[in-house]
Design an enzyme around this catalytic site. Structure first.
Site, PDB file in Angstrom:
ATOM      1  N   HIS A 191      52.818  36.795 -14.215  1.00 16.24           N
ATOM      2  CA  HIS A 191      53.909  37.772 -14.115  1.00 16.24           C
ATOM      3  C   HIS A 191      55.095  37.197 -13.349  1.00 16.24           C
ATOM      4  O   HIS A 191      54.932  36.681 -12.245  1.00 16.24           O
ATOM      5  CB  HIS A 191      53.375  39.016 -13.400  1.00 16.24           C
ATOM      6  CG  HIS A 191      54.308  40.170 -13.389  1.00 16.24           C
ATOM      7  ND1 HIS A 191      54.561  40.912 -12.264  1.00 16.24           N
ATOM      8  CD2 HIS A 191      55.044  40.732 -14.388  1.00 16.24           C
ATOM      9  CE1 HIS A 191      55.408  41.899 -12.565  1.00 16.24           C
ATOM     10  NE2 HIS A 191      55.723  41.801 -13.845  1.00 16.24           N
TER      11      HIS A 191
ATOM     12  N   HIS B  53      65.330  40.535 -12.199  1.00 14.85           N
ATOM     13  CA  HIS B  53      64.642  41.826 -12.335  1.00 14.85           C
ATOM     14  C   HIS B  53      65.543  42.992 -11.940  1.00 14.85           C
ATOM     15  O   HIS B  53      65.605  44.003 -12.637  1.00 14.85           O
ATOM     16  CB  HIS B  53      63.370  41.829 -11.481  1.00 14.85           C
ATOM     17  CG  HIS B  53      62.562  43.082 -11.619  1.00 14.85           C
ATOM     18  ND1 HIS B  53      62.827  44.232 -10.906  1.00 14.85           N
ATOM     19  CD2 HIS B  53      61.497  43.381 -12.411  1.00 14.85           C
ATOM     20  CE1 HIS B  53      61.965  45.172 -11.246  1.00 14.85           C
ATOM     21  NE2 HIS B  53      61.141  44.685 -12.157  1.00 14.85           N
TER      22      HIS B  53
END
Ligand code: G3P
Ligand code: MG
Length: 247
Positions: free
Chosen positions: A13, A55
């Site tokens: 991830h 992000h």
């Protein structure tokens, strides 16, 4: 029936999970050093429309300052330190462009789950730009990447630009109309937060012939449970605990 998940099972991830600053080339190197040849990361558009890895829409967590990605050019973003927040050893690690990351992944035969992460109002543009670049840089001999997004609009735009690239629809909780959504996107897989997933829901998705992916699985016990329910793949932050050969 066509295999709905011809992709790796265990995916690092944001590049290197908890071991490296997320969405950087250092993270990709860290994942690789832990044996991961499959990676998830987040792609956002800079002010000039260039896709970069990030992000959060706003600065302040992984890059210092108070600006925003959508109002900063890629040339400025590419000079920003995305490593210091994580630790002094990563100081000077820069915000990478999507193109740099594609090249790194191709060079090292790393499969990509590309999460399209649009800033508010840029859903269509981000889906289209990410799909176009992914398609343009597809390399012979490389496994086809998987595009995913929480944004239905971004995935629709990606489909319009590069219909042959597989798509995964990201949801926090499985909505009542999940199957209509997947059909509407001509998606391959449902990507769901593992926290709320039940065995019954997993069975229903699999019975429909869809791929089922979970984020973010950080314990061996939960990973085993989800796989026993038929979950096809998951990403993990704990690349030190759950290695690429786990399954
Ligand atoms: O793509 C799976 C996962 O990364 C989605 O959530 O917030 O970590 O990007 P987030
Ligand atoms: Mg993500």
């Amino acid at each position: 029936m066509k295999n709905p998940w011809p992709f790796p099972r265990i995916i690092a991830h944001r590049g290197g999970g908890t071991l490296a600053p997320e969405n950087t080339l250092a993270a990709m190197r860290c994942g690789l050093a832990h044996g991961f040849r499959a990676v998830e990361f987040d792609v956002m558009l800079a002010q000039d429309g260039v896709p970069i890895l990030m992000h959060d829409e706003q600065f302040g967590r992984t890059v210092a300052g108070s600006g925003a990605v959508a109002t900063t050019s890629s040339s400025v973003l590419s000079t920003m330190d995305a490593g210091s927040w994580f630790g002094a050893a990563f100081a000077g690690e820069l915000v990478p462009t999507y193109q740099q990351v594609i090249r790194f992944c191709h060079q090292h035969s790393i499969w990509m789950n590309v999460e399209i992460k649009p800033t508010r109002g840029a859903e269509q543009a981000t889906g289209a730009a990410v799909a176009a670049m992914t398609q343009a840089l597809l390399a012979v001999g490389q496994a086809t990447p998987l595009l995913s997004s929480f944004s239905f609009e971004a995935l629709q735009a990606a489909r319009a630009v590069a219909p042959a690239l597989p798509r995964g629809w990201l949801v926090e909780h499985i909505p009542a109309d999940w199957e209509a959504g997947l059909r509407g996107l001509d998606a391959t897989a449902l990507h769901v937060d593992q926290k709320g997933l039940t065995a019954g829901q997993a069975a229903a998705v699999k019975a429909g012939g869809w791929g089922l992916f979970c984020y973010t699985v950080n314990s061996v016990e939960r990973a085993r449970e989800l796989l026993s329910w038929g979950v096809d793949g998951f990403c993990t932050d704990r690349i030190d605990l759950i290695d690429a050969r786990f399954a």
